[in-house]
Scaffold this active site. Sequence first.
Site, PDB file in Angstrom:
ATOM      1  N   ASN B  29       0.820  -1.160  -0.001  1.00  0.00           N
ATOM      2  CA  ASN B  29       0.066  -0.003   0.043  1.00  0.00           C
ATOM      3  C   ASN B  29       0.982   1.366  -0.103  1.00  0.00           C
ATOM      4  O   ASN B  29       1.877   1.258   1.030  1.00  0.00           O
ATOM      5  CB  ASN B  29      -0.981   0.053   1.476  1.00  0.00           C
ATOM      6  CG  ASN B  29      -1.810   1.286   1.140  1.00  0.00           C
ATOM      7  OD1 ASN B  29      -1.554   2.332   1.426  1.00  0.00           O
ATOM      8  ND2 ASN B  29      -3.127   0.953   0.900  1.00  0.00           N
ATOM      9  N   THR B  52      -5.085  -0.266  -2.950  1.00  0.00           N
ATOM     10  CA  THR B  52      -5.251   1.004  -2.408  1.00  0.00           C
ATOM     11  C   THR B  52      -6.698   0.860  -1.542  1.00  0.00           C
ATOM     12  O   THR B  52      -7.459  -0.088  -2.096  1.00  0.00           O
ATOM     13  CB  THR B  52      -5.736   2.119  -3.623  1.00  0.00           C
ATOM     14  OG1 THR B  52      -6.303   3.488  -3.127  1.00  0.00           O
ATOM     15  CG2 THR B  52      -6.803   1.402  -4.593  1.00  0.00           C
ATOM     16  N   GLU B  53      -6.748   1.729  -0.406  1.00  0.00           N
ATOM     17  CA  GLU B  53      -7.674   1.126   0.453  1.00  0.00           C
ATOM     18  C   GLU B  53      -9.081   1.351   0.305  1.00  0.00           C
ATOM     19  O   GLU B  53     -10.015   1.093   0.883  1.00  0.00           O
ATOM     20  CB  GLU B  53      -7.366   1.907   2.077  1.00  0.00           C
ATOM     21  CG  GLU B  53      -7.114   3.359   2.116  1.00  0.00           C
ATOM     22  CD  GLU B  53      -5.634   3.962   1.877  1.00  0.00           C
ATOM     23  OE1 GLU B  53      -4.930   3.062   1.021  1.00  0.00           O
ATOM     24  OE2 GLU B  53      -5.164   4.603   2.434  1.00  0.00           O
ATOM     25  N   ASN B  54      -9.295   2.265  -0.909  1.00  0.00           N
ATOM     26  CA  ASN B  54     -10.769   2.490  -1.205  1.00  0.00           C
ATOM     27  C   ASN B  54     -11.152   1.210  -2.139  1.00  0.00           C
ATOM     28  O   ASN B  54     -12.300   1.506  -2.733  1.00  0.00           O
ATOM     29  CB  ASN B  54     -10.743   3.805  -2.003  1.00  0.00           C
ATOM     30  CG  ASN B  54     -10.068   4.051  -3.149  1.00  0.00           C
ATOM     31  OD1 ASN B  54      -8.812   3.610  -3.059  1.00  0.00           O
ATOM     32  ND2 ASN B  54     -10.675   4.360  -4.114  1.00  0.00           N
ATOM     33  N   SER B  94     -11.456  -4.398   2.488  1.00  0.00           N
ATOM     34  CA  SER B  94      -9.961  -3.552   2.107  1.00  0.00           C
ATOM     35  C   SER B  94      -9.339  -3.425   3.354  1.00  0.00           C
ATOM     36  O   SER B  94      -8.014  -3.625   3.518  1.00  0.00           O
ATOM     37  CB  SER B  94     -10.456  -2.232   1.511  1.00  0.00           C
ATOM     38  OG  SER B  94      -9.062  -1.827   1.156  1.00  0.00           O
TER      39      SER B  94
END
Lengths: 236, 222
Positions: B29, B52-54, B94
Site C-alpha cells: 500500500n 488502495t484502501e478504497n 479492504s
Amino acid sequence: MINKIGVSAAEAVADIGDGASVMIGGFGEAGSPIELIHALVDRGVRNLTVISNNTGSGRVGLAALIANGQVAKMICSYPRSANSLVFPELYRAGKIALELVPQGTLAERIRAGGAGIPAFYTATAVGTQLGEGKEVRSFAGRDYVMERGLRADFALVRADRADRYGNLAYTKTARNFGPIMCMAARTAIVQVRQVVEPGGIDPEAVVTPGIFVQRVVEVASPQQESLLVKEGRVYP
Amino acid sequence: MTATTNGEWTRHDMARLAARDIHDGAYVNLGIGIPELVAQCVPAGQEVIFHTENGLLGVGPSPVPGSEDPELINAGKKPVTAISGAAYFHHADSFAMIRGGHLDVSVLGAMQVSATGDLANWSTGEPDAIPAVGGAMDLVAGVKRVVVLMEHTTKSGDPKIVARCSYPLTGIRVVDRIYTNLAVIDVTAEGLVARELAPGVTFENLQAKTGAPLIDGRDHRS
C-alpha cells in the site's frame, strides 16, 4: 410480490425525519448517491447525524446537505479534501460536531453494526488521541481499544445495477462503503444506474444480497459531482 | 544511484531505494505524496501488487489523459487504472487486508518519526486545523512492515527524526525503516541505525541534522 423498485428519489427519502441518523456511501464522489442526497436537501429535515467517509466537495451533494444546515454531527475519517469548503467553515464556527474515526475502524464499526456485533477490539489508534478514553484490553501481549458497532436509521447508497429483490452490483472503486452501509441501516435506500430483471445479475456476482436493501431508485444518468464542482454549481 | 548536484538523493532516488527493498510478490500500500513514486520504480522482473484502501488490489499506471474514470480512483482520489487480474472489494474487506496483517509493506509519508519508531503523520494539532486521519492509523497498526519516505528535515531545517514526536501520534513503535534525501535508517531495538548515506553526506553531517542518536551501521565492505 416483492418489488423494492420505487418511483422517485423524493419518494424514497420521504420518511427520513428530523434527528435521523443517515449513512451516506461514497469515497469522494465515487459511489456518492448525489440524487438521493439532493432529495434529502429538498426535504429540509434537520439535526441529522451523517456517517460518511468524507464531507463532500464544492456546494453540491453531501456538501450541500451540510451547507443547508441540516447536519448536526458528522462521523467520518477524512473531513477535508481539495474542494471541501463547507464543512471546515461550519466546523471552525462551532456549528457542526465531528466524531473523527480511523477509516478502517469506521468500516469495521459499520460492518459490525450490520452483523449484530455491538463492539470489538482493534489495535488501530492505540496510544493516540483517537484511542483516548476508550477501554483498552490486552490479548496475547498486545493492546487493543474497544470500538462500538455502528447502525443507522437510513443508508443512502449508489450502486450500478439492481433487480426488484434489491440484489446489487457495483462499479469498480465506487463500491467502497455501499455494501456495509446497506447491512447496517434499518432502511437502505439505493440509487442505481439500471434496474434489471431478476437473474439479470448473475447470482455469483451479486455483491449486496437483496435482504440488506429496502428501496431502489433508478437514476439512469447520475450527475457527476466533480463536474458540478468545476462549474461552480450550488444545490439547490 | 543518481543524486542531485548537492550529493543528496532526489525524491525519485528515495522511491527507487524503497522499491529495491520490496520483495517479489509483495502486496503493498502506497501513501499519498512521495510514496506514490514507488509504483514507477519496481525493478524489472519483480512483480508487486499495489493495494488502495478504497477497494482495489492491482492498481495500474495512471490513465492516459481523456480516459479517466471517476469510479476508478486511488485513496488520494486521483484517477488510476486496474491491472489485468485486479480485484475490487468493499471497505471492510479492504481494511481486513490492512488490519488483518495480509499486506506486506506500507509506504507512508511523515511529519515526524521518533527514535523508537513512533510515527506522526496525520495532524499538526493546531487548534484551527480540521482533523483528518483517513487510513493511516489502520495501516501502521496492521501492515507487516511500515516504511517512511520523507525529507530529512522540515523546510526550515528542523529534524523530522526526533527523540520524541511533538505532533499527535499515528502509532507507537510502528516504523521499521526511514528513507530520506540523506540516508536510509532502520529503527532497531538498539536505536536508529544508518544503513546507507547519499553520496554527498557524511555520518557527522547526518547526525547533525537528526534529532536523535544514530548508530553507524553502514556496510563498509561494499
